[in-house]
Design a protein around this motif. Structure first.
Motif, mmCIF file in Angstrom:
data_model
loop_
_atom_site.group_PDB
_atom_site.id
_atom_site.type_symbol
_atom_site.label_atom_id
_atom_site.label_comp_id
_atom_site.label_asym_id
_atom_site.label_seq_id
_atom_site.Cartn_x
_atom_site.Cartn_y
_atom_site.Cartn_z
ATOM 1 N N VAL A 94 0.799 -1.214 0.000
ATOM 2 C CA VAL A 94 0.000 0.000 0.000
ATOM 3 C C VAL A 94 0.841 1.278 0.000
ATOM 4 C CG1 VAL A 94 -2.094 0.961 0.960
ATOM 5 C CG2 VAL A 94 -1.455 -1.367 1.532
ATOM 6 N N ILE A 95 1.995 1.241 0.644
ATOM 7 C CA ILE A 95 2.740 2.506 0.728
ATOM 8 C C ILE A 95 3.950 2.588 -0.194
ATOM 9 C CG2 ILE A 95 2.006 3.190 3.024
ATOM 10 C CD1 ILE A 95 4.489 2.038 4.192
ATOM 11 N N MET A 101 3.133 4.454 -3.393
ATOM 12 C CA MET A 101 3.124 5.891 -3.085
ATOM 13 C C MET A 101 4.532 6.479 -3.141
ATOM 14 S SD MET A 101 1.286 7.206 0.365
ATOM 15 C CE MET A 101 2.424 7.813 1.582
ATOM 16 N N ARG A 114 6.006 9.363 -5.638
ATOM 17 C CA ARG A 114 6.652 10.573 -5.138
ATOM 18 C C ARG A 114 8.089 10.676 -5.649
ATOM 19 N NH1 ARG A 114 4.565 12.126 0.783
ATOM 20 N NH2 ARG A 114 6.466 13.365 0.603
ATOM 21 N N GLY A 141 11.351 11.848 -0.919
ATOM 22 C CA GLY A 141 11.291 13.151 -0.262
ATOM 23 C C GLY A 141 10.582 13.150 1.078
ATOM 24 N N SER A 142 10.252 11.978 1.571
ATOM 25 C CA SER A 142 9.645 11.909 2.903
ATOM 26 C C SER A 142 10.531 11.106 3.835
ATOM 27 C CB SER A 142 8.268 11.259 2.831
ATOM 28 O OG SER A 142 7.846 10.894 4.134
ATOM 29 N N ARG A 143 11.014 11.800 4.842
ATOM 30 C CA ARG A 143 11.905 11.169 5.804
ATOM 31 C C ARG A 143 11.216 9.995 6.497
ATOM 32 N NH1 ARG A 143 12.576 14.688 10.834
ATOM 33 N NH2 ARG A 143 12.924 13.007 12.304
ATOM 34 N N LEU A 144 9.954 10.188 6.868
ATOM 35 C CA LEU A 144 9.258 9.150 7.625
ATOM 36 C C LEU A 144 8.914 7.942 6.773
ATOM 37 C CD1 LEU A 144 6.991 11.413 9.799
ATOM 38 C CD2 LEU A 144 8.714 9.812 10.628
ATOM 39 N N LEU A 145 8.499 8.210 5.542
ATOM 40 C CA LEU A 145 8.256 7.106 4.626
ATOM 41 C C LEU A 145 9.534 6.304 4.438
ATOM 42 C CD1 LEU A 145 6.034 8.193 1.601
ATOM 43 C CD2 LEU A 145 5.805 6.139 2.991
ATOM 44 N N LYS A 162 12.175 6.095 6.395
ATOM 45 C CA LYS A 162 12.557 5.381 7.608
ATOM 46 C C LYS A 162 11.698 4.132 7.794
ATOM 47 C CE LYS A 162 11.703 6.757 12.060
ATOM 48 N NZ LYS A 162 11.624 5.552 12.920
ATOM 49 N N THR A 163 10.408 4.300 7.631
ATOM 50 C CA THR A 163 9.484 3.185 7.844
ATOM 51 C C THR A 163 9.754 2.050 6.865
ATOM 52 O OG1 THR A 163 7.792 4.770 8.540
ATOM 53 C CG2 THR A 163 7.044 2.555 7.976
ATOM 54 N N PHE A 181 11.113 -1.898 7.266
ATOM 55 C CA PHE A 181 10.348 -3.048 6.785
ATOM 56 C C PHE A 181 11.151 -3.862 5.777
ATOM 57 C CE2 PHE A 181 5.982 -0.936 7.698
ATOM 58 C CZ PHE A 181 6.055 -1.383 9.002
#
Lengths: 227, 227
Positions: B94-95, B98, B102, B150-154, B156-157, B161
């Motif tokens: 799912v992510i 995305m 991006r 461009g998303s630090r949290l994406l 990292k997550t 995983f």
DNA sequence: TTTTTTACTATTGTATACAATTATACAAAA
DNA sequence: TTTTGTATAATTGTATACAATAGTAAAAAA
């Protein structure tokens, strides 16, 4: 009551846990801002403990990405940027619906009863405009669904994200308008889960996140204008 | 020098980082299984260091959920279950799309050049059936996209995983058939990102995860039959 | 004055000592 | 035999001492 954690007096819980929570909330609330440096000795003195548990807490914050250690130099605060917050809502939009769907499949009667109580209390505190209680109940409601979804990793990930956006959530819920909407959305989600309607639970949760995002961004824009 | 391990001159990196990685990979590889207890003193002795850096590493593993501290009793391994692995693929499905979308928007020329090199090396090592190199390149490829999104949290997550499923990935990539498919899928994703085709990048990445999941589950079933 | 060197300070990195707590084994009593 | 109490050992929890390193400022040389 269950959501009202009794703080366990005399608990022999290791210090680093409390220190971690304190530092984390200080960072998330903005008390410690991006670029600030933290001093282990100072923190230890302020809290009346030694450096050891402080370091353990800081190492965990480091893994979370909220602080960064610069070898032999210091600890610097990273915190969360506005972009990070937006990203969290974007990620939640995609996986939180999945969680609601899975909860509709796997939830236990006990968890369902929990949810019901939260909904009833939300109604009560919404009528009273008690934003603080509503914030706590919001956390309880979502975390119960995380647990009920039956995936440890989903629960862990979303719990962290939900906690990260606590500040902006609190702002949103202090608006009686948004608080009332939130109550109604939560209630609908609860009923879908109760009725084991997976599809509906997923759709409603996605819509809930979408609405929360929209309100948050509206408020953020308004705040920017004030500046 | 004070410490037994002279190790790489000039590397002043704190010990706990290496210890963390070592313990994490031991848990993820299954060397330490669910329920095993870890002893701080033993681990420290085995690694020729004191308890302090070991504890820092264990506290980070605790935050990750890979071990659990039982106060005054011990550290117990939790690791990842088969359900956890399946959940990771479900979340990634799912992510990760995305992220690819991006990345197609935000990727820099440098990162694009990186990706290109990984693809070329993948072709090379696919022809040689070098599973170990392919595993390394798979990590590089995906992590570059995580960064580029461009998303630090994406980032990292997903990095976490992706690391969690390294073991099963290695098994998949040791199959020449799946290795070749992987190369082709990666190449297509790269081209979509290069052409800034967001939609296509997202679709291809989702399909890539779907294929990886399917292969993984096929192998898992086969393994279960053997038992 | 400018540059380089050196000494010092401040901070993290690591080891170790000690405190607190839990589990276990063993003995004593019922 | 079973239960209970006590002492001991093992392990984590915390504090502190010391090592290593980076930054800073002062002093010396150019």
């Amino acid at each position: 009551m269950r959501y009202d954690k009794p703080d366990e007096v005399g608990s022999s819980r290791p210090l680093h846990g409390k220190i971690f929570e304190k530092l984390e909330s200080s960072i998330l609330s903005g008390k410690y801002k991006y670029g600030d440096t933290l001093n282990e000795i100072k923190l230890a003195e302020e809290m009346g403990v030694s450096r050891t548990p402080v370091r353990e807490a800081l190492r965990q914050l480091e893994l979370e990405g909220l602080v960064a250690y610069i070898p032999n130099k210091g600890v610097v605060v990273r915190g969360l940027s506005k972009e990070d917050i937006k990203d969290i809502y974007e990620i939640r939009l995609v996986i939180e619906g999945m969680t609601a769907r899975r909860a509709a499949e796997n939830i236990t009667d006990e968890e369902l009863a929990e949810l019901k109580e939260y909904i009833e209390l939300e109604e009560f505190y919404t009528a009273r405009d008690d934003a603080k209680q509503l914030s706590r109940l919001d956390t309880c409601f979502h975390e119960t669904i995380y647990k009920a979804c039956g995936s440890r990793l989903l629960a862990k990930t979303l719990k962290a994200f939900h906690n990260y956006v606590k500040s902006v959530r609190d702002i949103s819920l202090s608006s009686p308008e948004r608080a009332r909407e939130t109550y109604l959305e939560h209630k609908a989600i609860y009923e879908a889960i109760r009725d084991r309607d997976r599809e509906l639970a997923e759709i409603l949760m996605e819509q809930h996140i979408r609405n929360a995002t929209a309100f948050m961004e509206k408020q953020s824009l308004a705040a920017d204008k004030v500046e």
